[in-house]
Scaffold this motif. Structure first.
Motif, short mmCIF file in Angstrom:
data_model
loop_
_atom_site.label_atom_id
_atom_site.label_comp_id
_atom_site.label_asym_id
_atom_site.label_seq_id
_atom_site.Cartn_x
_atom_site.Cartn_y
_atom_site.Cartn_z
N SER A 49 1.00 -1.31 0.11
CA SER A 49 0.00 -0.14 0.06
C SER A 49 0.70 1.34 0.09
N ARG A 50 0.23 2.44 -0.09
CA ARG A 50 0.82 3.79 -0.24
C ARG A 50 0.68 4.37 1.20
N LEU A 52 1.59 7.62 3.78
CA LEU A 52 2.00 9.04 3.86
C LEU A 52 2.62 9.16 5.22
N THR A 73 5.63 8.15 1.03
CA THR A 73 5.74 9.37 0.82
C THR A 73 6.14 10.07 2.15
N GLN A 116 -4.65 8.80 -4.05
CA GLN A 116 -4.93 8.69 -2.55
C GLN A 116 -4.17 7.58 -1.95
N PHE A 117 -3.83 7.87 -0.45
CA PHE A 117 -2.91 6.86 0.15
C PHE A 117 -3.70 5.96 0.74
N SER A 148 -8.90 3.83 5.52
CA SER A 148 -7.55 3.81 5.84
C SER A 148 -7.21 4.03 7.06
#
Length: 270
Positions: A49-50, A52, A73, A116-117, A148
């Protein structure tokens, strides 16, 4: 000329960047407290997953997540902290999963994210430099996919270790500095206001777009990092205290009285 809170914090942490890992990240207390956070975080954030990360500091956590297969990120207001993080990343084989930005948390919504994260992470008190967490919650909400997870590790308002340590030293001002809800910390070239919201206040700040899942204590019996010289010479005692922490960190009357607390939120469906 008046210095904004975010700019003052950036200057302060620029001055700490070169020694931050030695004084906290690699200290015995720092390792114990980080382990408590990361043991929970790796269960919450899904590989692939991404993520932040706010207030990434020298990138220790960003690298850990990247090595677990997450795309991270990572942002920090301090250019010197980000420089240290990039140097670390350059030595690892995970650079394709890492992006670092010099960006204050208060302005996180200004970065041009293209998708989106799947989660947000902030470790070890970076959010205690932010006065209005409701604004941060509002900026984060559109950046996140529904449901999330958001993990925020912040300094508590009432740290039992700190209160008793400074009372024993006859320093009432330091003993109660968090209890007032805020205080001014002198970093030499700049004074930074620090804020200590209660867990209830943080929950209220995030309530419009997030629900609180859990609260866990970090450093309840393990002391704050300024007692490192004492703890480093008593490793068996530190291990014993870590074991107690592990057993009581979810107890309602203990979890908000440590050095830090870890709040787990979930993004509400739109």
């Amino acid at each position: 000329m008046k210095t904004s809170t975010g700019h003052a914090a950036a200057i302060a942490f620029d001055s700490l960047a070169s020694e931050y890992d030695n004084t906290f990240t690699y200290s015995s207390i720092g390792r114990v407290q980080r382990r408590a956070v990361m043991q929970y975080a790796v269960k919450v954030f899904t590989s692939g997953s991404r993520l932040l990360e706010l207030n990434c500091g020298t990138g220790e956590d960003a690298l850990h997540f990247a090595n677990l297969g997450l795309s991270v990120t990572a942002c920090d207001a301090s250019a010197a902290m980000v420089m240290q993080a990039r140097r670390k990343a350059a030595k690892e084989d995970v650079s394709e999963r890492l992006q670092f930005y010099v960006q204050a948390t208060e302005k996180i919504g200004e970065l041009p994210f293209d998708q989106q994260f799947g989660g947000v992470f902030s470790n070890f008190s970076g959010l205690n430099c932010v006065r209005d967490l409701a604004d941060v919650a509002g900026a984060l909400a559109p950046l996140l996919l529904p449901r999330s997870p958001v993990l925020l590790c912040v300094s508590t308002r009432y740290c039992v270790w700190e209160i008793f340590y400074y009372l024993l030293r006859g320093d009432l001002t330091r003993a109660l500095r968090r209890c007032r809800g805020s205080h001014q910390k002198d970093f030499g070239d700049v004074i930074v206001p620090l804020y200590y919201p209660t867990s209830r206040a943080i929950e209220q700040s995030f309530s419009s777009s997030f629900r609180l899942v859990s609260i866990r204590g970090v450093g309840i019996t393990v002391p704050p990092s300024y007692l490192e010289s004492w703890m480093a010479s008593n490793p068996r005692l530190l291990g014993w205290l870590e074991g107690i922490d592990s057993g009581i960190r979810t107890w309602p009357f203990a979890r908000t009285f440590g050095d830090h607390m870890l709040l787990h939120f979930e993004r509400l469906p739109a």
